[in-house]
Scaffold this motif. Structure first.
Motif, PDB file in Angstrom:
ATOM      1  N   THR A 162       0.823  -1.213   0.000  1.00 46.32           N
ATOM      2  CA  THR A 162       0.000   0.000   0.000  1.00 46.32           C
ATOM      3  C   THR A 162       0.859   1.266   0.000  1.00 46.32           C
ATOM      4  O   THR A 162       0.517   2.262  -0.645  1.00 46.32           O
TER       5      THR A 162
ATOM      6  N   GLN B 106       1.151   4.313  -2.959  1.00 45.42           N
ATOM      7  CA  GLN B 106       1.077   5.739  -2.694  1.00 45.42           C
ATOM      8  C   GLN B 106       2.293   6.473  -3.269  1.00 45.42           C
ATOM      9  O   GLN B 106       2.170   7.591  -3.779  1.00 45.42           O
TER      10      GLN B 106
ATOM     11  N   VAL C  75      -5.340   4.316  -4.073  1.00 49.22           N
ATOM     12  CA  VAL C  75      -4.957   4.606  -2.690  1.00 49.22           C
ATOM     13  C   VAL C  75      -6.125   5.196  -1.911  1.00 49.22           C
ATOM     14  O   VAL C  75      -6.367   4.847  -0.746  1.00 49.22           O
TER      15      VAL C  75
ATOM     16  N   ILE D 258      -8.528   2.482  -0.939  1.00 54.67           N
ATOM     17  CA  ILE D 258      -8.009   1.693   0.181  1.00 54.67           C
ATOM     18  C   ILE D 258      -8.181   2.455   1.492  1.00 54.67           C
ATOM     19  O   ILE D 258      -8.507   1.868   2.536  1.00 54.67           O
ATOM     20  N   LYS D 259      -8.002   3.768   1.457  1.00 60.28           N
ATOM     21  CA  LYS D 259      -8.121   4.565   2.681  1.00 60.28           C
ATOM     22  C   LYS D 259      -9.551   4.584   3.233  1.00 60.28           C
ATOM     23  O   LYS D 259      -9.740   4.706   4.447  1.00 60.28           O
TER      24      LYS D 259
ATOM     25  N   MET E 145      -7.355  -3.951  -1.249  1.00 65.78           N
ATOM     26  CA  MET E 145      -6.528  -3.602  -2.393  1.00 65.78           C
ATOM     27  C   MET E 145      -7.036  -4.264  -3.667  1.00 65.78           C
ATOM     28  O   MET E 145      -7.019  -3.662  -4.751  1.00 65.78           O
TER      29      MET E 145
END
Length: 324
Positions: A171, A175, A193, A196-197, A202
């Protein structure tokens, strides 16, 4: 005019019947089947790591079911069109697309009617222009963005490999790619990204981007990660092999483009020459060639010529088009 319509309908029906008959009678290509079997034998007995990775990718792609309307994730033609507009990377909306299509169709129809006085011919040209020009513009924008993505994508994978070898998690390396790689690659990895946050896995973030882009190279990347998670192994080494495969794929595309450029140039010249000559003669002496817009027989002859030229252009395009 009724006889003209009947003749046009008869010609269209005959053409459709010919296409249907060709589709039904033409079987699978023996050469392609033989090449496919040779490739399968090569994949099965080769000891090369690159060949094994390519074999796994091809098997994973073949196992996927086709999506509706040839656009992943779309359940209708409207959704498929919206997906195509999204792939351009622009802020175009469906409303703008339909307004542009309508405006082009009306403009072309009015201009053709004022120049020729033939209502049906003007209506036909207007509909073709209104449906075709925006579609071509969107396709050109998608192709341009896809080429930009493919040009930087191997660099992004190499950056991922360096990050993984230095001890960063996946991850974090995603980024880094989003920050360091410019253009469409950085934009798409930034979107991954962000997904995922907000709590998505993923795999889900990558799959959404893969469905949005529709680029085989990115699908290879997603499949490679999925295979590595299932089977284990060195992810950095796997991604390094994938980057090498993608670079070789890009080189092969450029080689084929260079080898077929002469044939494409000839096709462009041959296809454009009749329209250029027609336009020049009409500009110099409109009355000499104006019958193609008013006389029934000349209208049918002109439409027939356009149909056969379209068939020839399609055949030439298929002859110089190669799948990698």
């Amino acid at each position: 005019m009724g006889s003209i319509l009947q003749l046009l309908l008869f010609g269209g029906g005959l053409m459709a019947l010919m296409v249907l008959g060709y589709t039904l009678l033409s079987g699978p290509s023996a050469a392609k089947e033989s090449a496919r079997r040779l490739q399968a034998v090569r994949y099965r007995h080769s000891e090369s790591t690159d060949t094994k990775v390519e074999s796994q990718l091809k098997k994973a792609i073949a196992a996927r079911k086709p999506k509706a309307y040839k656009v992943a994730g779309s359940g209708s033609r409207i959704e498929a069109l919206q997906m195509r507009l999204t792939r351009t990377g622009k802020t175009w909306t469906l409303t703008q697309y339909f307004y542009a299509s309508l405006g082009i169709a009306v403009a072309v129809m009015v201009i053709m009617f004022l120049k020729s006085g033939a209502l049906l011919l003007s209506l036909g040209f207007g509909l073709v222009a209104g449906a075709g020009i925006p579609h071509m513009v969107v396709g050109f924008a998608i192709s341009k963005r896809t080429n930009q993505f493919n040009g930087k994508f191997p660099d992004a994978i190499e950056l991922l490999v360096r990050g993984l070898r230095s001890g960063l998690p996946v991850t974090e390396t995603l980024q880094v790619v989003a920050q360091e790689i410019p253009g469409p690659v950085g934009q798409e990895f930034k979107a991954i990204v962000e997904r995922i946050k907000i709590g998505k896995t993923m795999e889900e973030g990558l799959q959404e981007t893969a469905d949005k882009l529709g680029i085989p190279e990115f699908n290879f990347f997603c499949i490679t990660l999925a295979i590595q998670r299932e089977t284990g192994g060195n992810l950095a080494e796997t991604l390094s092999n994938l980057a090498d495969v993608l670079r070789k794929r890009s080189q092969m595309k450029l080689k084929i483009k260079a080898m077929s450029s002469e044939s494409k140039a000839s096709a462009y010249i041959v296809g454009a020459l009749p329209f250029i000559v027609f336009g020049m003669i009409y500009w110099i002496n409109p009355s000499y060639i104006g019958g193609f817009f008013t006389e029934d027989r000349l209208i049918v002859a002109g439409l027939g010529g356009l149909v056969w030229m379209s068939i020839g252009a399609f055949i030439m395009a298929k002859m110089v088009s190669f799948e990698i």
